[in-house]
Design a protein around this motif. Structure first.
Motif, PDB file in Angstrom:
ATOM      1  N   GLU A 126       0.785  -1.474   0.198  1.00 51.95           N
ATOM      2  CA  GLU A 126       0.261   0.190   0.347  1.00 51.95           C
ATOM      3  C   GLU A 126       1.440   1.099   0.056  1.00 51.95           C
ATOM      4  OE1 GLU A 126      -3.919   0.992   2.638  1.00 51.95           O
ATOM      5  OE2 GLU A 126      -1.959   1.648   3.767  1.00 51.95           O
ATOM      6  N   TYR A 127       0.978   2.229  -0.716  1.00 56.88           N
ATOM      7  CA  TYR A 127       1.275   2.510  -1.107  1.00 56.88           C
ATOM      8  C   TYR A 127       0.708   4.041  -0.864  1.00 56.88           C
ATOM      9  CZ  TYR A 127       4.836   0.650  -3.561  1.00 56.88           C
ATOM     10  OH  TYR A 127       5.640  -0.001  -4.318  1.00 56.88           O
ATOM     11  N   LYS A 128       1.322   4.727   0.383  1.00 52.37           N
ATOM     12  CA  LYS A 128       1.448   6.570   0.885  1.00 52.37           C
ATOM     13  C   LYS A 128       1.880   7.345   0.390  1.00 52.37           C
ATOM     14  CE  LYS A 128      -0.689   3.987   5.089  1.00 52.37           C
ATOM     15  NZ  LYS A 128      -0.459   3.381   6.174  1.00 52.37           N
ATOM     16  N   ILE A 129       1.251   8.051  -0.333  1.00 52.54           N
ATOM     17  CA  ILE A 129       2.025   9.407  -1.069  1.00 52.54           C
ATOM     18  C   ILE A 129       2.071  10.884  -0.881  1.00 52.54           C
ATOM     19  CG2 ILE A 129       3.427  10.029  -3.245  1.00 52.54           C
ATOM     20  CD1 ILE A 129       1.817   6.999  -4.613  1.00 52.54           C
ATOM     21  N   PHE A 147      -1.972  14.526  -0.965  1.00 55.02           N
ATOM     22  CA  PHE A 147      -1.803  12.888  -0.627  1.00 55.02           C
ATOM     23  C   PHE A 147      -3.087  11.656  -1.459  1.00 55.02           C
ATOM     24  CE2 PHE A 147      -3.724   9.227   2.485  1.00 55.02           C
ATOM     25  CZ  PHE A 147      -1.785   9.039   2.739  1.00 55.02           C
ATOM     26  N   ILE A 148      -2.068  11.227  -1.993  1.00 59.13           N
ATOM     27  CA  ILE A 148      -2.777   9.326  -2.836  1.00 59.13           C
ATOM     28  C   ILE A 148      -2.348   8.564  -1.700  1.00 59.13           C
ATOM     29  CG2 ILE A 148      -2.860   8.269  -4.835  1.00 59.13           C
ATOM     30  CD1 ILE A 148      -1.748  11.211  -6.073  1.00 59.13           C
ATOM     31  N   LEU A 149      -3.418   7.332  -1.221  1.00 61.65           N
ATOM     32  CA  LEU A 149      -3.264   6.519  -0.480  1.00 61.65           C
ATOM     33  C   LEU A 149      -3.675   5.047  -2.383  1.00 61.65           C
ATOM     34  CD1 LEU A 149      -2.691   4.477   1.496  1.00 61.65           C
ATOM     35  CD2 LEU A 149      -5.886   4.880   1.804  1.00 61.65           C
ATOM     36  N   TYR A 150      -2.819   4.700  -2.647  1.00 56.85           N
ATOM     37  CA  TYR A 150      -2.798   3.545  -3.378  1.00 56.85           C
ATOM     38  C   TYR A 150      -2.818   1.616  -3.032  1.00 56.85           C
ATOM     39  CZ  TYR A 150      -1.932   0.600  -7.863  1.00 56.85           C
ATOM     40  OH  TYR A 150      -1.795  -0.450  -8.550  1.00 56.85           O
ATOM     41  N   ASP A 151      -3.744   1.162  -3.318  1.00 55.71           N
ATOM     42  CA  ASP A 151      -3.738  -0.053  -2.338  1.00 55.71           C
ATOM     43  C   ASP A 151      -3.396  -1.374  -3.657  1.00 55.71           C
ATOM     44  OD1 ASP A 151      -3.844  -3.143  -1.828  1.00 55.71           O
ATOM     45  OD2 ASP A 151      -5.768  -2.468  -0.639  1.00 55.71           O
ATOM     46  N   SER A 152      -1.984  -1.794  -3.526  1.00 53.62           N
ATOM     47  CA  SER A 152      -1.990  -2.275  -5.169  1.00 53.62           C
ATOM     48  C   SER A 152      -2.391  -3.902  -5.652  1.00 53.62           C
ATOM     49  CB  SER A 152      -0.508  -2.202  -5.473  1.00 53.62           C
ATOM     50  OG  SER A 152       0.511  -3.253  -4.505  1.00 53.62           O
ATOM     51  N   VAL A 153      -2.788  -4.090  -4.123  1.00 52.94           N
ATOM     52  CA  VAL A 153      -3.354  -5.147  -4.226  1.00 52.94           C
ATOM     53  C   VAL A 153      -4.683  -5.320  -4.644  1.00 52.94           C
ATOM     54  CG1 VAL A 153      -4.722  -7.586  -2.536  1.00 52.94           C
ATOM     55  CG2 VAL A 153      -2.096  -5.999  -2.512  1.00 52.94           C
ATOM     56  N   LYS A 154      -4.996  -4.112  -4.147  1.00 53.05           N
ATOM     57  CA  LYS A 154      -7.127  -4.117  -4.496  1.00 53.05           C
ATOM     58  C   LYS A 154      -6.875  -3.113  -6.023  1.00 53.05           C
ATOM     59  CE  LYS A 154      -8.559  -4.317   0.063  1.00 53.05           C
ATOM     60  NZ  LYS A 154      -9.778  -3.891   1.507  1.00 53.05           N
ATOM     61  N   HIS A 188      -6.306  12.997  -2.286  1.00 48.64           N
ATOM     62  CA  HIS A 188      -6.863  14.321  -1.377  1.00 48.64           C
ATOM     63  C   HIS A 188      -6.085  15.637  -0.962  1.00 48.64           C
ATOM     64  CE1 HIS A 188      -9.169  10.346   0.793  1.00 48.64           C
ATOM     65  NE2 HIS A 188      -8.298   9.375   0.600  1.00 48.64           N
ATOM     66  N   SER A 189      -7.909  16.680  -0.943  1.00 46.80           N
ATOM     67  CA  SER A 189      -6.528  17.453  -1.071  1.00 46.80           C
ATOM     68  C   SER A 189      -6.023  18.222   0.593  1.00 46.80           C
ATOM     69  CB  SER A 189      -7.812  18.338  -1.730  1.00 46.80           C
ATOM     70  OG  SER A 189      -8.808  18.223  -1.202  1.00 46.80           O
ATOM     71  N   ASN A 190      -6.285  17.754   1.460  1.00 45.10           N
ATOM     72  CA  ASN A 190      -5.864  17.931   2.520  1.00 45.10           C
ATOM     73  C   ASN A 190      -5.457  17.207   3.529  1.00 45.10           C
ATOM     74  OD1 ASN A 190      -5.432  19.089   5.397  1.00 45.10           O
ATOM     75  ND2 ASN A 190      -8.111  20.047   5.537  1.00 45.10           N
ATOM     76  N   ALA A 191      -3.829  16.968   3.131  1.00 49.97           N
ATOM     77  CA  ALA A 191      -2.781  16.074   3.614  1.00 49.97           C
ATOM     78  C   ALA A 191      -3.507  15.580   4.965  1.00 49.97           C
ATOM     79  CB  ALA A 191      -1.194  15.950   3.073  1.00 49.97           C
ATOM     80  N   LEU A 192      -3.391  16.846   5.596  1.00 51.23           N
ATOM     81  CA  LEU A 192      -2.949  16.982   6.972  1.00 51.23           C
ATOM     82  C   LEU A 192      -4.009  15.893   7.558  1.00 51.23           C
ATOM     83  CD1 LEU A 192      -0.793  17.457   9.741  1.00 51.23           C
ATOM     84  CD2 LEU A 192      -1.950  19.456  10.006  1.00 51.23           C
TER      85      LEU A 192
END
Length: 157
Positions: free
Chosen positions: A51-54, A117-124, A130-134
């Motif tokens: 899972e990538y948290k970018i 902020f981008i959350l990428y789950d490569s398995v699924k 998201h525009s508000n990372a904090l």
């Protein structure tokens, strides 16, 4: 006559839903292509089991100081793309040892600079932007703190 009207209305509704699904799916596939091209342009590879948290951080952002404090204390690992002067990048790279930090220009940011902020789950194959990372990072941290059962294993709700 009424049955024919109901049938026609149902067909129109189904066609509209299928078009909406198709458009959303095409946008999702396009977002994945943009993200993968971005990573490959930096010679980074996707692991299909992670899972990538970018994070895309601008040093002149109003949340920069709070993000800095958050990244120094969190145990989660993030891919951080930092737009800053070189001296600031070097100090943050030394300070954020738990994370993968890349020095970028603002023009390198993805999705027209709308998302921090981008959350990428490569398995699924699931990608969320998201525009508000904090705020999102604080929510993720709070959820992870609350979602451990007695044996110490994650028990996602």
């Amino acid at each position: 006559m009424i049955e024919l009207s109901i049938l026609l209305l149902t067909l129109i509704l189904l066609f509209g839903l299928s078009c909406t699904f198709y458009i959303k799916r095409k946008a999702h596939v396009n977002d994945l292509k943009i993200l993968k091209n971005f990573f490959s342009s930096l010679d980074l590879k996707f692991d299909k089991t992670l899972e990538y948290k970018i994070l895309f951080i601008n040093y002149d952002s109003i949340d920069f100081k709070k993000l800095d404090e958050f990244l120094c204390t969190t145990e989660n690992k993030y891919h951080i793309f930092l737009n800053s002067p070189t001296w600031l990048f070097n100090t943050r790279k030394e300070k954020w040892l738990n994370h993968y930090v890349v020095h970028t220009k603002k023009t390198d940011f993805l999705y027209d600079d709308n998302y921090e902020f981008i959350l990428y789950d490569s398995v699924k194959g699931k990608l969320t932007k998201h525009s508000n990372a904090l705020a999102i990072l604080q929510c993720i941290e709070a959820l992870e703190d609350k979602n451990f059962n007695v044996k110490g294993k994650k028990a996602w709700i």
